[in-house]
Design a protein around this motif. Structure first.
Motif, PDB file in Angstrom:
ATOM      1  N   PRO A 203     -13.555  26.764  62.165  1.00 44.06           N
ATOM      2  CA  PRO A 203     -12.356  26.398  62.944  1.00 44.06           C
ATOM      3  C   PRO A 203     -12.759  25.868  64.316  1.00 44.06           C
ATOM      4  CG  PRO A 203     -12.544  28.778  62.710  1.00 44.06           C
ATOM      5  CD  PRO A 203     -13.603  28.172  61.868  1.00 44.06           C
ATOM      6  N   PRO A 204     -12.292  24.694  64.689  1.00 43.53           N
ATOM      7  CA  PRO A 204     -12.723  24.076  65.950  1.00 43.53           C
ATOM      8  C   PRO A 204     -12.265  24.853  67.175  1.00 43.53           C
ATOM      9  CG  PRO A 204     -10.940  22.806  64.942  1.00 43.53           C
ATOM     10  CD  PRO A 204     -11.336  23.838  63.934  1.00 43.53           C
ATOM     11  N   ALA A 205     -11.130  25.515  67.073  1.00 44.83           N
ATOM     12  CA  ALA A 205     -10.602  26.198  68.264  1.00 44.83           C
ATOM     13  C   ALA A 205     -11.342  27.498  68.547  1.00 44.83           C
ATOM     14  CB  ALA A 205      -9.101  26.464  68.085  1.00 44.83           C
ATOM     15  N   VAL A 206     -11.661  28.196  67.533  1.00 45.57           N
ATOM     16  CA  VAL A 206     -12.254  29.537  67.727  1.00 45.57           C
ATOM     17  C   VAL A 206     -13.754  29.513  67.510  1.00 45.57           C
ATOM     18  CG1 VAL A 206     -10.117  30.674  67.102  1.00 45.57           C
ATOM     19  CG2 VAL A 206     -11.819  30.160  65.330  1.00 45.57           C
ATOM     20  N   GLY A 207     -14.308  28.468  66.820  1.00 48.84           N
ATOM     21  CA  GLY A 207     -15.749  28.379  66.590  1.00 48.84           C
ATOM     22  C   GLY A 207     -16.211  29.341  65.502  1.00 48.84           C
ATOM     23  N   GLY A 208     -17.508  29.530  65.476  1.00 46.02           N
ATOM     24  CA  GLY A 208     -18.081  30.392  64.441  1.00 46.02           C
ATOM     25  C   GLY A 208     -18.280  29.651  63.112  1.00 46.02           C
ATOM     26  N   HIS A 209     -18.720  30.453  62.114  1.00 44.59           N
ATOM     27  CA  HIS A 209     -18.999  29.860  60.807  1.00 44.59           C
ATOM     28  C   HIS A 209     -18.717  30.897  59.720  1.00 44.59           C
ATOM     29  CE1 HIS A 209     -20.892  27.337  57.759  1.00 44.59           C
ATOM     30  NE2 HIS A 209     -21.504  28.448  57.322  1.00 44.59           N
ATOM     31  N   GLY A 210     -18.242  30.349  58.560  1.00 43.80           N
ATOM     32  CA  GLY A 210     -17.989  31.250  57.445  1.00 43.80           C
ATOM     33  C   GLY A 210     -17.663  30.483  56.177  1.00 43.80           C
ATOM     34  N   ARG A 211     -17.310  31.239  55.170  1.00 44.30           N
ATOM     35  CA  ARG A 211     -16.931  30.631  53.897  1.00 44.30           C
ATOM     36  C   ARG A 211     -15.930  31.540  53.216  1.00 44.30           C
ATOM     37  NH1 ARG A 211     -21.739  33.219  53.048  1.00 44.30           N
ATOM     38  NH2 ARG A 211     -21.982  34.428  51.115  1.00 44.30           N
ATOM     39  N   VAL A 212     -15.215  30.965  52.258  1.00 45.61           N
ATOM     40  CA  VAL A 212     -14.176  31.709  51.561  1.00 45.61           C
ATOM     41  C   VAL A 212     -14.152  31.256  50.097  1.00 45.61           C
ATOM     42  CG1 VAL A 212     -12.417  30.036  52.234  1.00 45.61           C
ATOM     43  CG2 VAL A 212     -11.721  32.326  51.496  1.00 45.61           C
TER      44      VAL A 212
ATOM     45  N   LEU B 183      -4.883  31.107  58.257  1.00 49.12           N
ATOM     46  CA  LEU B 183      -4.670  31.026  59.700  1.00 49.12           C
ATOM     47  C   LEU B 183      -5.727  31.873  60.369  1.00 49.12           C
ATOM     48  CD1 LEU B 183      -0.763  31.370  59.801  1.00 49.12           C
ATOM     49  CD2 LEU B 183      -2.144  29.281  59.687  1.00 49.12           C
ATOM     50  N   VAL B 184      -6.472  31.230  61.280  1.00 49.27           N
ATOM     51  CA  VAL B 184      -7.610  31.890  61.926  1.00 49.27           C
ATOM     52  C   VAL B 184      -7.365  31.895  63.435  1.00 49.27           C
ATOM     53  CG1 VAL B 184     -10.099  31.949  62.194  1.00 49.27           C
ATOM     54  CG2 VAL B 184      -9.096  30.983  60.111  1.00 49.27           C
ATOM     55  N   ALA B 185      -7.402  33.103  64.053  1.00 50.95           N
ATOM     56  CA  ALA B 185      -7.213  33.244  65.503  1.00 50.95           C
ATOM     57  C   ALA B 185      -7.972  34.474  65.967  1.00 50.95           C
ATOM     58  CB  ALA B 185      -5.732  33.361  65.834  1.00 50.95           C
ATOM     59  N   PRO B 186      -8.297  34.536  67.300  1.00 48.33           N
ATOM     60  CA  PRO B 186      -8.939  35.762  67.782  1.00 48.33           C
ATOM     61  C   PRO B 186      -8.037  36.968  67.524  1.00 48.33           C
ATOM     62  CG  PRO B 186      -9.171  33.993  69.380  1.00 48.33           C
ATOM     63  CD  PRO B 186      -8.223  33.495  68.358  1.00 48.33           C
ATOM     64  N   ALA B 187      -8.683  38.072  67.211  1.00 47.59           N
ATOM     65  CA  ALA B 187      -7.899  39.276  66.905  1.00 47.59           C
ATOM     66  C   ALA B 187      -7.120  39.754  68.111  1.00 47.59           C
ATOM     67  CB  ALA B 187      -8.842  40.374  66.393  1.00 47.59           C
ATOM     68  N   PHE B 188      -7.618  39.481  69.315  1.00 47.42           N
ATOM     69  CA  PHE B 188      -6.941  39.896  70.534  1.00 47.42           C
ATOM     70  C   PHE B 188      -6.778  38.665  71.434  1.00 47.42           C
ATOM     71  CE2 PHE B 188      -9.545  43.390  68.965  1.00 47.42           C
ATOM     72  CZ  PHE B 188      -8.592  44.361  68.769  1.00 47.42           C
ATOM     73  N   GLY B 189      -5.576  38.350  71.778  1.00 50.09           N
ATOM     74  CA  GLY B 189      -5.316  37.185  72.624  1.00 50.09           C
ATOM     75  C   GLY B 189      -4.105  36.435  72.116  1.00 50.09           C
ATOM     76  N   GLU B 190      -3.717  35.426  72.936  1.00 46.92           N
ATOM     77  CA  GLU B 190      -2.522  34.669  72.611  1.00 46.92           C
ATOM     78  C   GLU B 190      -2.846  33.283  72.113  1.00 46.92           C
ATOM     79  OE1 GLU B 190       0.395  36.014  72.650  1.00 46.92           O
ATOM     80  OE2 GLU B 190      -0.353  37.915  73.441  1.00 46.92           O
ATOM     81  N   GLN B 191      -4.065  33.014  71.777  1.00 50.67           N
ATOM     82  CA  GLN B 191      -4.468  31.687  71.332  1.00 50.67           C
ATOM     83  C   GLN B 191      -3.814  31.350  70.012  1.00 50.67           C
ATOM     84  OE1 GLN B 191      -8.658  31.110  71.337  1.00 50.67           O
ATOM     85  NE2 GLN B 191      -8.551  29.158  70.195  1.00 50.67           N
TER      86      GLN B 191
END
Length: 520
Positions: free
Chosen positions: A449-458, A425-433
């Motif tokens: 993640p389309p909602a929050v954007g950015g790029h990464g890998r796991v 689960l990926v969400a901004p650290a601060f906010g209600e999104q």
């Protein structure tokens, strides 16, 4: 004894000395080998090969001229047979001829070579009133041999028919005592710096003083002819013994010399094909003696390599070297390594064979040859080399290493990167999104993640815990998608981490999705 002709005595050899002068010793002489047909050379041939006539010697001849020598034609026989002894000498020899009765008298002192002149210097008949002073005669002989410039070899020949019977007033009134001891000491002093030989010839069957020479000169040969007619034969024997001693003195310089062997291929014989050719040299180190090696065989110890090509018998002139092409067959052990390379090995050269000379039997028993009987190997270590392995095996070995490396990497990846399960689960650290829901599958996940954007890998990381193995997540993320600014964090199942301002919650077993649905 059977008479020997003067011409034979002349052919049989010259000289009565025992060793040659230093000048002759410094120059090597071409040696005579076996005669045609494989027969050994004669002594005469050996003496000529040694050039014995070039060696000066001193010879003192003492002839008894006392009154008793007129009996039985002894004196006339001495005059005639003495020629045979003198004919065996050379112009380089020095002769001192003395007669003695009541006192010694010099008759001829000078070079040999003119036998008629020397014999003519003898008186026509002995002194009827003369005594026999052997002590005075021997004193004169030692004085002559002790002069300055005397040759390094010498002999004394004494011919007498009577006992020591000196005149009144002689320094040697008896046949023993202090004067004779002094003569012996003088002879020993001469022997210390020269080779001195004595030959005594008694000319009568009764008691004579010939043995007195043996008391003065050690090792004197006392010849005992059965009659005066045998004198010539005994004089010839005396000359032959003198020549044999002369040859022995010359050959004594070769006592510690022999045959040496040297392996010529010092760079390493190449046995890549299983055979090779090398060179082996045999060298005689003697100065005068010809040598033979019988039963010559060569072998190499260490690597299994055979040697062929050497003759069974080798004959060498003094100082001569002979080089032989030998054939080596065998291979060097390649070892377990399969790639192409050069192997090196050092083998030990062994030579067998008995060293001898064709001169041994003709000179025996008067001359013994004390030479090394084995061939001396100067360099026993023989370097060998061979190319081993195969060029084809090198790429194969490299390919095998690549396959092993790939397999190892895959194995490592399988062990260290387990299959991913669950959701993130990926969400901004601060906010209600509301968070994005990323389903984890495979061994590596991509974060976008389309909602929050950015790029990464796991990726997953397998860990051992007290409760058993578990899979943690390694999360790389950057809000603007730049890999240069990526940050990383590790998240355990059910845990939450913040990476790049984003909150990541790892739900290992999410259960069914909510009715309203989560964005994927």
């Amino acid at each position: 004894m059977k008479h020997t002709s003067p011409s034979w005595a002349f052919r049989f050899g010259r000289g009565c000395a025992v060793v040659l002068t230093a000048a002759l010793l410094a120059a090597p002489v071409t040696a005579a080998h076996a005669a045609p047909g494989g027969q050994d050379p004669t002594r005469a041939e050996i003496y000529r090969a040694l050039a014995l006539d070039q060696a000066p010697g001193d010879h003192v001849i003492l002839v008894d001229t006392s009154g008793s020598m007129a009996q039985g034609g002894r004196y006339s026989t001495v005059r005639s047979t003495l020629r045979r002894f003198l004919d065996g000498l050379t112009p380089k020899d020095h002769v001192a001829l003395f007669t003695f009765d009541s006192r010694p008298e010099p008759r001829y002192i000078g070079p040999a070579g003119d036998t008629a002149r020397i014999v003519a210097s003898l008186p026509s008949r002995p002194d009827p009133a003369g005594d026999t002073d052997i002590g005075a005669a021997l004193n004169t002989a030692l004085t002559e041999l002790g002069r300055d410039g005397a040759a390094p070899v010498a002999s004394v020949v004494l011919l007498t028919d009577g006992e020591h019977h000196p005149p009144r007033g002689s320094r040697y009134p008896t046949a023993s005592g202090t004067p004779w001891a002094q003569l012996h000491q003088r002879a020993q002093a001469l022997t210390a710096r020269t080779e001195l030989a004595g030959y005594a010839l008694p000319l009568s069957s009764g008691a004579t003083g010939a043995d007195l020479l043996g008391r003065v000169v050690e090792g004197t040969s006392v010849l005992r002819p059965q009659s005066i007619q045998d004198l010539g034969g005994y004089l010839a024997r005396a000359g032959d013994r003198a020549r044999a001693r002369k040859a022995a003195g010359l050959l004594a310089g070769d006592a510690d010399r022999g045959v040496r062997a040297d392996w010529q291929d010092t760079g390493g014989t190449d046995l890549s094909s299983g055979s090779a050719t090398a060179k082996l040299t045999l060298r005689s180190t003697t100065r005068h003696l010809p040598l033979t090696v019988d039963g010559l065989r060569a072998s190499l110890a260490g690597p299994s390599v055979a040697i062929a090509g050497l003759p069974g018998r080798v004959t060498l002139e003094p100082g001569e070297s002979r080089t032989f092409d030998v054939r080596l067959t065998g291979r060097l052990a390649g070892g377990p390594l399969p790639y192409r390379r050069t192997e090196h090995a050092d083998a030990t050269l062994r030579l067998t064979g008995r060293v001898g000379s064709a001169w041994e039997r003709p000179l025996a028993p008067d001359v013994g040859l004390d030479i090394p009987r084995a061939v001396h190997v100067e360099r026993k270590s023989v370097p060998l080399r061979a190319t081993a392995g195969s060029v084809v095996l090198l790429p194969a070995l490299a390919a095998a290493l690549v396959l092993v490396a790939v397999g190892s990497w895959l194995w490592w990846r399988r062990i260290n990167r387990p299959l991913l399960r669950g959701v993130l689960l990926v969400a901004p650290a601060f906010g209600e999104q509301l968070p994005d829901r990323v389903v984890l599958a495979g061994r590596r996940g991509v974060l976008g993640p389309p909602a929050v954007g950015g790029h990464g890998r796991v990726v997953g990381r397998l860990r051992s815990t007290e409760q058993g193995p578990r899979t943690d997540l390694r999360i790389w993320y950057t809000p603007d998608g730049s890999t240069a600014r990526e940050t990383v964090a590790t998240c355990a199942p059910g845990g939450r981490v913040v990476v790049g301002g984003m909150s990541f919650t790892y739900v290992a077993d999410p259960g069914p999705a909510p009715a309203s649905g989560w964005p994927r």
